[in-house]
Design an enzyme around this catalytic site. Structure first.
Site, short mmCIF file in Angstrom:
data_model
loop_
_atom_site.label_atom_id
_atom_site.label_comp_id
_atom_site.label_asym_id
_atom_site.label_seq_id
_atom_site.Cartn_x
_atom_site.Cartn_y
_atom_site.Cartn_z
N GLU A 112 -7.89 -5.05 5.45
CA GLU A 112 -7.92 -4.69 4.07
C GLU A 112 -6.76 -5.47 3.16
OE1 GLU A 112 -8.37 -0.67 5.45
OE2 GLU A 112 -8.90 -0.05 3.40
N ARG A 116 -2.65 -2.13 -3.35
CA ARG A 116 -3.80 -1.37 -3.13
C ARG A 116 -3.55 -0.11 -4.14
NH1 ARG A 116 -4.98 3.41 1.12
NH2 ARG A 116 -7.28 3.71 0.80
N ASN A 162 0.92 -0.94 0.00
CA ASN A 162 0.09 0.15 0.15
C ASN A 162 0.95 1.33 0.00
OD1 ASN A 162 -1.79 2.24 0.61
ND2 ASN A 162 -2.57 1.03 2.47
N HIS A 193 -12.87 3.16 0.39
CA HIS A 193 -12.79 1.97 1.39
C HIS A 193 -13.37 0.86 0.83
CE1 HIS A 193 -12.48 5.68 4.14
NE2 HIS A 193 -11.17 5.09 4.15
N HIS A 231 -17.18 2.85 8.27
CA HIS A 231 -15.65 2.82 8.36
C HIS A 231 -15.04 4.16 8.88
CE1 HIS A 231 -11.53 1.31 6.56
NE2 HIS A 231 -11.34 2.36 6.86
N LEU A 232 -14.71 3.97 10.47
CA LEU A 232 -14.35 5.37 10.72
C LEU A 232 -12.59 5.28 11.23
CD1 LEU A 232 -17.24 5.54 13.31
CD2 LEU A 232 -17.15 6.51 10.72
N GLY A 233 -12.00 5.69 10.31
CA GLY A 233 -10.59 5.96 10.55
C GLY A 233 -10.16 7.33 10.48
N ASN A 234 -8.87 7.68 9.99
CA ASN A 234 -8.62 8.93 9.89
C ASN A 234 -9.19 9.43 8.68
OD1 ASN A 234 -6.47 9.71 11.64
ND2 ASN A 234 -5.09 8.35 10.63
N GLY A 235 -9.31 8.39 7.44
CA GLY A 235 -10.33 8.82 6.45
C GLY A 235 -11.43 8.03 6.92
N GLY A 289 -13.90 3.23 14.47
CA GLY A 289 -14.89 2.37 14.65
C GLY A 289 -14.85 1.23 15.70
N GLU A 290 -13.64 0.67 15.47
CA GLU A 290 -13.24 -0.80 16.18
C GLU A 290 -12.82 -0.45 17.51
OE1 GLU A 290 -9.70 -2.30 13.96
OE2 GLU A 290 -11.01 -2.12 12.20
N ARG A 295 -9.73 15.75 7.24
CA ARG A 295 -10.83 16.41 5.87
C ARG A 295 -12.18 16.74 6.32
NH1 ARG A 295 -9.97 10.79 2.69
NH2 ARG A 295 -8.01 10.30 3.81
#
Ligand code: ADP
Length: 413
Positions: free
Chosen positions: A398, A98, A11, A187, A215-219, A346-347, A248
Protein backbone atom coordinates in the site's frame (compact mmCIF):
# COMPACT_ATOMS: atom_id res chain seq x y z
CA UNK A 1 20.72 10.76 -6.55
CA UNK A 2 18.45 13.74 -6.98
CA UNK A 3 17.35 15.08 -3.63
CA UNK A 4 14.18 16.43 -5.21
CA UNK A 5 12.75 13.00 -5.71
CA UNK A 6 12.30 11.73 -2.19
CA UNK A 7 8.75 10.87 -1.18
CA UNK A 8 7.74 10.25 2.42
CA UNK A 9 4.67 8.06 2.98
CA UNK A 10 2.83 8.47 6.27
CA UNK A 11 0.17 6.24 7.79
CA UNK A 12 -0.89 7.81 11.09
CA UNK A 13 -3.15 5.86 13.45
CA UNK A 14 -4.54 6.85 16.83
CA UNK A 15 -1.37 5.82 18.69
CA UNK A 16 1.08 5.16 15.88
CA UNK A 17 2.80 6.65 12.85
CA UNK A 18 4.06 4.24 10.20
CA UNK A 19 6.36 5.70 7.57
CA UNK A 20 8.37 4.79 4.48
CA UNK A 21 10.76 6.96 2.53
CA UNK A 22 11.22 6.33 -1.20
CA UNK A 23 13.67 7.63 -3.74
CA UNK A 24 12.24 8.12 -7.24
CA UNK A 25 14.21 8.24 -10.45
CA UNK A 26 12.43 8.14 -13.80
CA UNK A 27 9.30 6.56 -12.43
CA UNK A 28 11.35 3.90 -10.57
CA UNK A 29 10.79 3.80 -6.82
CA UNK A 30 13.34 2.52 -4.32
CA UNK A 31 12.68 2.25 -0.63
CA UNK A 32 15.28 4.04 1.51
CA UNK A 33 13.87 3.28 4.95
CA UNK A 34 10.71 2.34 6.79
CA UNK A 35 9.64 2.46 10.38
CA UNK A 36 7.12 2.99 13.08
CA UNK A 37 6.42 5.20 16.06
CA UNK A 38 4.13 3.24 18.38
CA UNK A 39 2.42 3.77 21.71
CA UNK A 40 2.16 7.54 21.14
CA UNK A 41 0.81 9.18 24.31
CA UNK A 42 1.12 5.82 26.11
CA UNK A 43 4.00 4.95 28.46
CA UNK A 44 7.13 3.50 26.84
CA UNK A 45 6.56 4.78 23.34
CA UNK A 46 8.71 2.97 20.87
CA UNK A 47 10.47 4.08 17.70
CA UNK A 48 11.78 1.69 15.06
CA UNK A 49 13.56 2.65 11.86
CA UNK A 50 14.86 0.12 9.32
CA UNK A 51 17.31 1.47 6.79
CA UNK A 52 17.74 -0.21 3.42
CA UNK A 53 21.15 -1.71 2.85
CA UNK A 54 21.21 -3.71 -0.39
CA UNK A 55 18.50 -6.38 -0.08
CA UNK A 56 18.41 -6.11 3.69
CA UNK A 57 17.31 -3.56 6.28
CA UNK A 58 19.37 -2.42 9.27
CA UNK A 59 17.12 -1.90 12.26
CA UNK A 60 17.43 0.68 15.04
CA UNK A 61 15.02 0.81 17.94
CA UNK A 62 14.62 3.40 20.71
CA UNK A 63 12.18 3.57 23.62
CA UNK A 64 11.32 7.10 24.72
CA UNK A 65 8.32 9.17 25.75
CA UNK A 66 6.43 10.44 22.72
CA UNK A 67 3.48 12.45 24.07
CA UNK A 68 1.68 13.29 20.82
CA UNK A 69 1.75 12.99 17.02
CA UNK A 70 3.81 16.15 16.60
CA UNK A 71 6.53 14.72 18.84
CA UNK A 72 6.29 11.44 16.91
CA UNK A 73 6.71 13.24 13.59
CA UNK A 74 9.71 15.08 15.01
CA UNK A 75 11.29 11.75 16.01
CA UNK A 76 10.81 10.49 12.44
CA UNK A 77 12.35 13.57 10.82
CA UNK A 78 15.24 13.68 13.30
CA UNK A 79 15.97 9.99 12.71
CA UNK A 80 16.07 10.45 8.93
CA UNK A 81 18.78 13.03 9.50
CA UNK A 82 20.57 11.26 12.36
CA UNK A 83 20.93 8.02 10.37
CA UNK A 84 21.88 10.04 7.29
CA UNK A 85 18.98 8.81 5.18
CA UNK A 86 18.48 12.45 4.17
CA UNK A 87 20.87 15.37 4.47
CA UNK A 88 18.23 17.91 5.44
CA UNK A 89 14.51 18.51 5.97
CA UNK A 90 14.63 20.27 2.61
CA UNK A 91 15.17 16.90 0.92
CA UNK A 92 11.59 15.93 1.64
CA UNK A 93 9.42 17.82 -0.81
CA UNK A 94 6.48 15.45 -1.19
CA UNK A 95 4.55 13.57 1.45
CA UNK A 96 1.74 11.10 0.81
CA UNK A 97 -0.74 10.42 3.62
CA UNK A 98 -3.00 7.43 4.03
CA UNK A 99 -6.54 8.57 4.81
CA UNK A 100 -9.02 5.90 5.81
CA UNK A 101 -12.37 7.52 5.05
CA UNK A 102 -13.08 9.90 2.18
CA UNK A 103 -16.84 9.39 2.36
CA UNK A 104 -18.62 10.32 -0.87
CA UNK A 105 -16.37 13.34 -1.36
CA UNK A 106 -13.15 11.82 -2.64
CA UNK A 107 -13.14 9.37 -5.53
CA UNK A 108 -9.37 9.56 -6.07
CA UNK A 109 -6.16 10.71 -4.41
CA UNK A 110 -5.78 14.46 -4.18
CA UNK A 111 -3.28 17.23 -3.43
CA UNK A 112 -4.06 18.56 0.03
CA UNK A 113 -5.21 22.14 0.52
CA UNK A 114 -7.52 23.76 3.07
CA UNK A 115 -10.61 22.64 1.16
CA UNK A 116 -9.44 19.02 1.16
CA UNK A 117 -8.70 19.19 4.90
CA UNK A 118 -12.21 20.53 5.48
CA UNK A 119 -13.58 17.65 3.39
CA UNK A 120 -11.64 15.05 5.40
CA UNK A 121 -12.81 16.68 8.63
CA UNK A 122 -16.40 16.46 7.46
CA UNK A 123 -15.92 12.67 7.15
CA UNK A 124 -14.88 12.35 10.83
CA UNK A 125 -18.32 11.12 11.96
CA UNK A 126 -17.88 8.21 9.52
CA UNK A 127 -14.42 7.31 10.90
CA UNK A 128 -14.17 8.85 14.38
CA UNK A 129 -11.03 6.92 15.30
CA UNK A 130 -9.15 6.95 11.99
CA UNK A 131 -9.65 10.36 10.35
CA UNK A 132 -8.70 12.54 13.37
CA UNK A 133 -5.47 10.52 13.80
CA UNK A 134 -4.57 10.85 10.12
CA UNK A 135 -5.31 14.59 10.26
CA UNK A 136 -3.09 14.92 13.30
CA UNK A 137 -0.31 13.13 11.43
CA UNK A 138 -0.87 15.47 8.49
CA UNK A 139 -0.78 18.67 10.55
CA UNK A 140 2.36 17.49 12.38
CA UNK A 141 4.26 16.92 9.15
CA UNK A 142 2.85 20.13 7.65
CA UNK A 143 4.23 22.01 10.63
CA UNK A 144 7.64 20.31 10.64
CA UNK A 145 8.18 20.10 6.88
CA UNK A 146 6.36 23.26 5.91
CA UNK A 147 7.88 23.49 2.42
CA UNK A 148 6.57 20.04 1.36
CA UNK A 149 3.48 19.37 -0.75
CA UNK A 150 1.08 16.80 0.66
CA UNK A 151 -1.22 14.26 -0.99
CA UNK A 152 -4.13 12.35 0.56
CA UNK A 153 -4.75 8.74 -0.54
CA UNK A 154 -8.07 7.26 0.61
CA UNK A 155 -8.89 3.63 1.44
CA UNK A 156 -12.43 4.27 0.26
CA UNK A 157 -11.90 5.97 -3.10
CA UNK A 158 -11.40 2.74 -5.11
CA UNK A 159 -14.92 1.66 -4.18
CA UNK A 160 -16.73 4.75 -5.46
CA UNK A 161 -17.56 2.66 -8.53
CA UNK A 162 -19.96 0.44 -6.56
CA UNK A 163 -23.47 0.59 -7.95
CA UNK A 164 -26.41 1.75 -5.88
CA UNK A 165 -27.76 -1.73 -5.31
CA UNK A 166 -24.36 -2.79 -3.94
CA UNK A 167 -23.69 0.23 -1.74
CA UNK A 168 -27.13 0.78 -0.25
CA UNK A 169 -28.29 -0.90 2.94
CA UNK A 170 -31.93 -1.89 3.07
CA UNK A 171 -32.76 0.78 5.64
CA UNK A 172 -34.95 3.89 5.25
CA UNK A 173 -33.67 5.66 2.15
CA UNK A 174 -33.51 8.92 4.08
CA UNK A 175 -30.66 7.48 6.22
CA UNK A 176 -28.61 7.48 3.04
CA UNK A 177 -29.87 10.82 1.74
CA UNK A 178 -29.60 12.72 5.03
CA UNK A 179 -26.78 10.92 6.82
CA UNK A 180 -24.75 9.19 4.10
CA UNK A 181 -25.43 5.75 5.56
CA UNK A 182 -24.13 3.43 2.84
CA UNK A 183 -21.43 0.87 2.13
CA UNK A 184 -18.09 2.57 1.42
CA UNK A 185 -15.54 -0.28 1.44
CA UNK A 186 -11.89 -0.07 2.52
CA UNK A 187 -8.43 -1.47 1.68
CA UNK A 188 -8.81 0.25 -1.71
CA UNK A 189 -5.12 1.14 -1.90
CA UNK A 190 -4.20 -2.52 -1.54
CA UNK A 191 -6.77 -3.58 -4.15
CA UNK A 192 -5.45 -0.99 -6.60
CA UNK A 193 -1.89 -2.24 -6.07
CA UNK A 194 -2.89 -5.87 -6.65
CA UNK A 195 -4.88 -4.88 -9.74
CA UNK A 196 -1.82 -3.14 -11.20
CA UNK A 197 0.20 -6.28 -10.49
CA UNK A 198 -2.40 -8.46 -12.20
CA UNK A 199 -2.16 -6.43 -15.39
CA UNK A 200 1.45 -7.63 -15.64
CA UNK A 201 0.90 -11.14 -14.34
CA UNK A 202 -2.09 -11.82 -16.60
CA UNK A 203 -0.81 -9.62 -19.42
CA UNK A 204 -4.23 -8.04 -19.70
CA UNK A 205 -5.36 -4.41 -19.67
CA UNK A 206 -6.75 -3.28 -16.35
CA UNK A 207 -10.23 -2.58 -17.69
CA UNK A 208 -10.56 -6.21 -18.86
CA UNK A 209 -9.65 -7.80 -15.53
CA UNK A 210 -12.22 -9.59 -13.38
CA UNK A 211 -10.83 -10.75 -10.07
CA UNK A 212 -11.64 -11.61 -6.47
CA UNK A 213 -9.05 -10.31 -4.02
CA UNK A 214 -8.94 -11.50 -0.40
CA UNK A 215 -7.07 -8.92 1.69
CA UNK A 216 -6.62 -10.91 4.91
CA UNK A 217 -4.72 -9.06 7.63
CA UNK A 218 -5.74 -8.00 11.14
CA UNK A 219 -8.33 -6.03 9.24
CA UNK A 220 -9.74 -8.20 6.46
CA UNK A 221 -11.98 -7.65 3.47
CA UNK A 222 -12.75 -9.11 0.05
CA UNK A 223 -13.35 -7.27 -3.18
CA UNK A 224 -14.90 -8.37 -6.45
CA UNK A 225 -13.40 -6.35 -9.29
CA UNK A 226 -15.24 -6.28 -12.62
CA UNK A 227 -13.56 -4.77 -15.68
CA UNK A 228 -10.93 -3.19 -13.42
CA UNK A 229 -13.46 -1.51 -11.11
CA UNK A 230 -14.64 -2.31 -7.62
CA UNK A 231 -17.94 -4.14 -8.09
CA UNK A 232 -18.62 -5.47 -4.60
CA UNK A 233 -16.78 -5.46 -1.31
CA UNK A 234 -17.30 -6.83 2.16
CA UNK A 235 -16.64 -3.79 4.37
CA UNK A 236 -19.41 -1.26 4.75
CA UNK A 237 -20.10 2.08 6.39
CA UNK A 238 -17.05 1.35 8.54
CA UNK A 239 -14.29 -1.29 8.47
CA UNK A 240 -16.28 -3.43 10.95
CA UNK A 241 -18.52 -5.12 8.38
CA UNK A 242 -17.92 -8.33 6.45
CA UNK A 243 -15.31 -10.94 7.31
CA UNK A 244 -14.31 -12.16 10.74
CA UNK A 245 -11.11 -10.25 11.59
CA UNK A 246 -8.39 -10.21 14.25
CA UNK A 247 -10.56 -8.48 16.83
CA UNK A 248 -13.50 -7.23 14.73
CA UNK A 249 -16.76 -9.12 14.44
CA UNK A 250 -17.61 -8.62 10.79
CA UNK A 251 -21.32 -9.11 9.95
CA UNK A 252 -23.63 -9.52 12.90
CA UNK A 253 -27.35 -9.28 13.44
CA UNK A 254 -28.01 -5.54 13.86
CA UNK A 255 -30.33 -6.34 16.78
CA UNK A 256 -27.41 -7.42 18.96
CA UNK A 257 -26.76 -3.84 20.10
CA UNK A 258 -30.30 -3.36 21.40
CA UNK A 259 -30.52 -6.86 22.86
CA UNK A 260 -27.25 -6.56 24.79
CA UNK A 261 -28.25 -3.15 26.15
CA UNK A 262 -31.55 -4.63 27.38
CA UNK A 263 -30.06 -7.69 29.14
CA UNK A 264 -26.92 -6.13 30.61
CA UNK A 265 -27.44 -2.80 32.33
CA UNK A 266 -23.74 -1.98 32.17
CA UNK A 267 -23.77 -2.20 28.41
CA UNK A 268 -24.11 0.91 26.25
CA UNK A 269 -23.95 1.51 22.51
CA UNK A 270 -20.34 2.67 23.06
CA UNK A 271 -19.23 -0.43 25.00
CA UNK A 272 -20.83 -2.73 22.41
CA UNK A 273 -19.20 -0.86 19.52
CA UNK A 274 -15.89 -1.07 21.35
CA UNK A 275 -16.31 -4.82 21.96
CA UNK A 276 -17.28 -5.44 18.33
CA UNK A 277 -14.11 -3.66 17.22
CA UNK A 278 -11.63 -4.76 19.85
CA UNK A 279 -12.81 -7.93 21.59
CA UNK A 280 -14.49 -9.91 18.82
CA UNK A 281 -13.30 -11.79 15.72
CA UNK A 282 -10.52 -14.35 16.19
CA UNK A 283 -9.82 -12.87 19.64
CA UNK A 284 -13.42 -13.08 20.78
CA UNK A 285 -14.02 -16.64 19.62
CA UNK A 286 -10.62 -18.13 20.48
CA UNK A 287 -10.66 -16.39 23.86
CA UNK A 288 -6.96 -15.58 23.81
CA UNK A 289 -5.47 -13.87 20.72
CA UNK A 290 -6.28 -11.75 17.68
CA UNK A 291 -3.09 -12.92 15.97
CA UNK A 292 -3.76 -15.73 13.52
CA UNK A 293 -0.40 -17.37 14.27
CA UNK A 294 -1.34 -17.75 17.95
CA UNK A 295 -4.80 -19.04 17.11
CA UNK A 296 -3.42 -21.57 14.60
CA UNK A 297 -0.86 -22.75 17.19
CA UNK A 298 -3.49 -23.22 19.92
CA UNK A 299 -5.85 -24.92 17.49
CA UNK A 300 -3.11 -27.51 16.89
CA UNK A 301 -2.21 -27.91 20.56
CA UNK A 302 -4.66 -30.18 22.43
CA UNK A 303 -3.17 -29.17 25.76
CA UNK A 304 -3.85 -25.49 25.14
CA UNK A 305 -6.52 -24.02 27.41
CA UNK A 306 -8.29 -22.52 24.38
CA UNK A 307 -7.73 -25.39 21.95
CA UNK A 308 -11.37 -26.05 21.00
CA UNK A 309 -12.32 -22.37 20.85
CA UNK A 310 -9.31 -21.74 18.60
CA UNK A 311 -10.38 -24.53 16.25
CA UNK A 312 -13.83 -23.01 16.15
CA UNK A 313 -12.41 -19.54 15.42
CA UNK A 314 -10.40 -20.87 12.47
CA UNK A 315 -13.40 -22.77 11.10
CA UNK A 316 -15.65 -19.72 11.31
CA UNK A 317 -12.98 -17.42 9.85
CA UNK A 318 -12.45 -19.75 6.88
CA UNK A 319 -16.14 -20.43 6.22
CA UNK A 320 -16.98 -16.75 5.96
CA UNK A 321 -14.15 -16.10 3.50
CA UNK A 322 -15.25 -19.07 1.38
CA UNK A 323 -18.85 -17.88 1.33
CA UNK A 324 -17.84 -14.43 0.12
CA UNK A 325 -15.69 -15.93 -2.64
CA UNK A 326 -18.65 -18.00 -3.82
CA UNK A 327 -20.95 -14.97 -3.74
CA UNK A 328 -18.45 -12.83 -5.65
CA UNK A 329 -17.81 -15.52 -8.26
CA UNK A 330 -21.54 -15.39 -8.85
CA UNK A 331 -21.44 -11.55 -8.95
CA UNK A 332 -18.81 -11.87 -11.69
CA UNK A 333 -20.94 -14.43 -13.57
CA UNK A 334 -18.20 -16.99 -12.92
CA UNK A 335 -15.91 -15.11 -15.25
CA UNK A 336 -12.94 -14.68 -12.90
CA UNK A 337 -9.37 -14.22 -14.17
CA UNK A 338 -7.74 -14.68 -10.78
CA UNK A 339 -8.46 -15.37 -7.14
CA UNK A 340 -5.85 -13.56 -5.05
CA UNK A 341 -4.77 -13.94 -1.44
CA UNK A 342 -2.88 -10.99 0.04
CA UNK A 343 -1.93 -9.12 3.29
CA UNK A 344 -0.41 -10.71 6.42
CA UNK A 345 -2.59 -13.84 6.52
CA UNK A 346 -3.36 -14.09 2.79
CA UNK A 347 0.29 -13.81 1.84
CA UNK A 348 1.76 -15.99 4.57
CA UNK A 349 -0.63 -18.65 5.78
CA UNK A 350 -0.64 -21.70 3.50
CA UNK A 351 -2.99 -23.37 5.99
CA UNK A 352 -5.68 -20.69 5.72
CA UNK A 353 -5.44 -20.64 1.90
CA UNK A 354 -5.79 -24.42 1.82
CA UNK A 355 -8.73 -24.48 4.25
CA UNK A 356 -10.54 -21.73 2.32
CA UNK A 357 -10.16 -23.55 -1.01
CA UNK A 358 -11.27 -26.84 0.58
CA UNK A 359 -14.33 -25.10 1.97
CA UNK A 360 -15.51 -24.00 -1.48
CA UNK A 361 -17.63 -26.83 -2.82
CA UNK A 362 -19.54 -25.21 -5.69
CA UNK A 363 -16.50 -24.14 -7.72
CA UNK A 364 -13.81 -26.45 -8.98
CA UNK A 365 -10.75 -24.87 -7.33
CA UNK A 366 -7.49 -26.78 -6.93
CA UNK A 367 -4.25 -25.77 -5.23
CA UNK A 368 -0.81 -27.29 -5.83
CA UNK A 369 0.25 -27.98 -2.24
CA UNK A 370 3.97 -27.48 -2.89
CA UNK A 371 3.33 -24.10 -4.52
CA UNK A 372 0.95 -23.06 -1.77
CA UNK A 373 3.76 -23.81 0.72
CA UNK A 374 6.60 -22.35 -1.38
CA UNK A 375 8.68 -19.33 -0.38
CA UNK A 376 8.23 -16.37 -2.75
CA UNK A 377 9.11 -12.71 -3.02
CA UNK A 378 6.52 -10.90 -5.06
CA UNK A 379 3.83 -13.31 -6.24
CA UNK A 380 3.24 -16.94 -7.08
CA UNK A 381 0.49 -18.82 -8.89
CA UNK A 382 -0.49 -21.62 -6.55
CA UNK A 383 -3.30 -23.37 -8.43
CA UNK A 384 -3.35 -26.51 -10.51
CA UNK A 385 -3.97 -26.16 -14.26
CA UNK A 386 -7.37 -27.83 -13.76
CA UNK A 387 -8.50 -25.19 -11.30
CA UNK A 388 -11.53 -23.35 -12.65
CA UNK A 389 -9.98 -20.06 -11.49
CA UNK A 390 -6.21 -19.42 -11.34
CA UNK A 391 -5.22 -18.75 -7.73
CA UNK A 392 -2.34 -16.46 -6.67
CA UNK A 393 -0.63 -15.31 -3.52
CA UNK A 394 0.60 -11.75 -4.07
CA UNK A 395 2.43 -9.47 -1.64
CA UNK A 396 0.61 -6.17 -1.38
CA UNK A 397 2.35 -2.80 -0.98
CA UNK A 398 0.00 0.00 0.00
CA UNK A 399 2.89 2.37 0.78
CA UNK A 400 4.28 2.03 -2.73
CA UNK A 401 0.83 2.77 -4.14
CA UNK A 402 0.60 5.93 -1.99
CA UNK A 403 4.09 6.87 -3.20
CA UNK A 404 2.99 6.40 -6.87
CA UNK A 405 -0.07 8.59 -6.37
CA UNK A 406 1.98 11.29 -4.62
CA UNK A 407 4.54 11.22 -7.42
CA UNK A 408 1.95 11.31 -10.19
CA UNK A 409 -0.08 14.14 -8.68
CA UNK A 410 2.95 16.31 -7.91
CA UNK A 411 5.36 15.50 -10.75
CA UNK A 412 4.50 18.60 -12.75
CA UNK A 413 4.28 20.96 -9.80
P1 ADP B 1 -2.82 -5.20 9.41
O1 ADP B 1 -1.97 -4.46 8.39
O2 ADP B 1 -4.28 -5.23 9.09
O3 ADP B 1 -2.52 -4.82 10.82
P2 ADP B 1 -1.27 -7.51 8.53
O4 ADP B 1 -1.52 -7.46 7.06
O5 ADP B 1 0.07 -7.14 9.03
O6 ADP B 1 -2.39 -6.74 9.35
O7 ADP B 1 -1.59 -9.02 8.99
C1 ADP B 1 -1.48 -9.43 10.33
C2 ADP B 1 -1.95 -10.87 10.41
O8 ADP B 1 -1.13 -11.67 9.56
C3 ADP B 1 -1.86 -11.44 11.82
O9 ADP B 1 -3.03 -12.19 12.12
C4 ADP B 1 -0.69 -12.40 11.70
O10 ADP B 1 -0.82 -13.50 12.55
C5 ADP B 1 -0.80 -12.84 10.25
N1 ADP B 1 0.48 -13.38 9.79
C6 ADP B 1 1.64 -12.71 9.57
N2 ADP B 1 2.62 -13.58 9.19
C7 ADP B 1 2.07 -14.81 9.21
C8 ADP B 1 2.55 -16.14 8.93
N3 ADP B 1 3.81 -16.36 8.56
N4 ADP B 1 1.68 -17.16 9.03
C9 ADP B 1 0.40 -16.94 9.41
N5 ADP B 1 -0.12 -15.74 9.67
C10 ADP B 1 0.70 -14.68 9.58
Amino acid sequence: MSEQNKILVINAGSSSIKFQLFNTIDNQFTILCKGLVERIAIKNSNFIIEIANGDKFIKHEVTKDIPNHLAGARVVIDALRQYQVIADFADIKRIGHRMVHGGQKFNSSIIIDDKVIAGIKSCIPLAPLHNPAALEGLSSFQELVSHAKHVAVFDTSFHTTLSEEKYLYSVPYDWYKSYEVRRYGFHGTSYRYILEKLTNILNKPKDKINTIICHLGNGASICAIKNGKSFNTSMGLTPLDGLIMGSRSGIIDPSIHGYMCSVNTETTIETITNDLNKSSGLLGISGHSSDLRDVLASSNDKSHQHHLQSQLAITMFVQRIANYIIQYANDLANNVDALVFTAGIGENSAMIRQLVIEEIKVLNLKLVASKNDDQYNDYLEISDKQSQIPIFKIRTNEELMICHDTYNLLKNI
